[in-house]
Structure formats: C-alpha cells, structure tokens
Enzyme design. Structure first.
Site, PDB file in Angstrom:
ATOM      1  N   GLY A 177       4.646 -19.514   0.052  1.00 27.42           N
ATOM      2  CA  GLY A 177       5.747 -18.574  -0.138  1.00 27.42           C
ATOM      3  C   GLY A 177       5.355 -17.113  -0.130  1.00 27.42           C
TER       4      GLY A 177
ATOM      5  N   HIS B 190      -0.423  -9.625  -5.123  1.00 32.54           N
ATOM      6  CA  HIS B 190       0.510  -9.200  -6.176  1.00 32.54           C
ATOM      7  C   HIS B 190       0.728 -10.344  -7.145  1.00 32.54           C
ATOM      8  CE1 HIS B 190       2.793 -10.674  -2.690  1.00 32.54           C
ATOM      9  NE2 HIS B 190       3.680 -11.169  -3.545  1.00 32.54           N
TER      10      HIS B 190
ATOM     11  N   HIS C 181      -6.173  -2.342  -1.172  1.00 30.95           N
ATOM     12  CA  HIS C 181      -5.593  -3.445  -0.404  1.00 30.95           C
ATOM     13  C   HIS C 181      -6.475  -4.687  -0.472  1.00 30.95           C
ATOM     14  CE1 HIS C 181      -3.124  -5.350   2.682  1.00 30.95           C
ATOM     15  NE2 HIS C 181      -4.270  -5.830   3.157  1.00 30.95           N
TER      16      HIS C 181
ATOM     17  N   HIS D  14      -0.319  -8.388   0.553  1.00 23.66           N
ATOM     18  CA  HIS D  14      -1.098  -7.499  -0.331  1.00 23.66           C
ATOM     19  C   HIS D  14      -1.006  -8.180  -1.691  1.00 23.66           C
ATOM     20  CE1 HIS D  14      -2.082  -3.188  -1.821  1.00 23.66           C
ATOM     21  NE2 HIS D  14      -1.986  -3.940  -2.910  1.00 23.66           N
TER      22      HIS D  14
ATOM     23  N   CYS E 140       0.853  -1.202   0.000  1.00 24.84           N
ATOM     24  CA  CYS E 140       0.000   0.000   0.000  1.00 24.84           C
ATOM     25  C   CYS E 140       0.885   1.247   0.000  1.00 24.84           C
ATOM     26  CB  CYS E 140      -0.930   0.012   1.209  1.00 24.84           C
ATOM     27  SG  CYS E 140      -2.401  -1.023   1.039  1.00 24.84           S
TER      28      CYS E 140
ATOM     29  N   ASP F 223      10.663  -5.979  -9.007  1.00 23.92           N
ATOM     30  CA  ASP F 223      10.918  -6.685  -7.754  1.00 23.92           C
ATOM     31  C   ASP F 223      12.324  -6.336  -7.257  1.00 23.92           C
ATOM     32  OD1 ASP F 223       9.547  -9.465  -6.364  1.00 23.92           O
ATOM     33  OD2 ASP F 223      11.632  -8.983  -5.867  1.00 23.92           O
TER      34      ASP F 223
ATOM     35  N   HIS G 290       3.518 -11.757  -9.641  1.00 20.86           N
ATOM     36  CA  HIS G 290       4.883 -11.735 -10.143  1.00 20.86           C
ATOM     37  C   HIS G 290       4.822 -11.982 -11.655  1.00 20.86           C
ATOM     38  CE1 HIS G 290       6.978 -12.475  -6.158  1.00 20.86           C
ATOM     39  NE2 HIS G 290       5.799 -12.994  -5.870  1.00 20.86           N
TER      40      HIS G 290
END
Ligand code: AMP
Ligand code: ZN
Length: 112
Positions: A91, A98, A46, A96, A7, A30, A100
């Site tokens: 993992g 996301h 969120h 929040h 956030c 990242d 990858h």
C-alpha cells in the site's frame, strides 16, 4: 530528491499542516485522514522506504520514534498505531519513508 513529494513538503515547497519539526524530521497532517488523529512523520533526508534503512541512516528512524512517543504524550493519545507501508503491494504510494500515526478510534487487527 528533487522529484519527491515528501522532500518538497519537508522543504516547505508544497504546503502542509505542520505538527512538529526539527533538524531531522518533519511531521504533518495526512491530507486524507483515516482516523480522527492521522499524521505522518518523515525524515527530512530522502529514504525511499523501510526497505532502505541501513546502519548508516537508521539513527533518524530511532529519532522519529522518539518524536512519535513525545507527540502522543503531548496530544494525550490513549492508544495509537504506527504504520509504515513498504512497497506497492503493502500500500505504499509515496516512496519517501514515512510513519503514519493513527489514533482516536477503535482499530481492528489484522489490518486488511
Ligand atoms: P502510503 O500510501 O503509505 O505511501 O501513504 C502516503 C500518505 O500520504 C497517504 O495517507 C496520503 O493521504 C498522504 N498524502 C499524499 N499527499 C499528501 C499531501 N500533499 N499532504 C499530506 N498527506 C499526503
Ligand atoms: Zn523524498
């Protein structure tokens, strides 16, 4: 959410390397890349994880995937992987939601 790292990143309160931004999502590199291309796409709102996606908030998820497809095309990614770790056992370390986006090297399946 005031105590959430992503956030704060989405709000510009913590620095990040922006890849893309609009009113709904923020994409950034990242900090610990696991592939030559590794960025994260997050909803600005969120949502704790993929387990918290509901009919009320799922539109942003569809939008995030549209953005991923567009960025992959713009960046000329030959192949890419989209991963969302959900829960500590899988993992997840930042709670929040996301996605990858990983690319630029050969990848194995199944993941470890
Ligand atoms: P996960 O472990 O699936 O929850 O993914 C969290 C990701 O956030 C990891 O790949 C971290 O390297 C990345 N990360 C943590 N802090 C930051 C930060 N300040 N800026 C960019 N990426 C971060
Ligand atoms: Zn958050």
């Amino acid at each position: 959410m005031s105590d959430c790292l992503f956030c704060k990143i989405a709000a510009g309160e913590i620095p990040s390397t922006c890849v893309y931004e609009d009113e709904l999502v923020y994409a950034f590199k990242d900090i610990d890349p696991q592939a030559p291309v590794h960025f994260l796409v997050i909803p600005k709102a969120h949502i704790p994880s993929a387990a918290a996606i509901t009919p009320e908030n799922s539109a942003v998820v569809a939008h995030a995937f549209e953005v991923i497809a567009r960025l992959a095309k713009e960046q000329g990614l030959e192949g890419f992987r989209v991963v969302s770790n959900c829960g500590e056992q899988a993992g997840q370390s930042v709670f929040h939601l996301h996605f990858h986006v990983l690319s630029g090297r050969d990848m194995t399946w199944p993941p470890g």
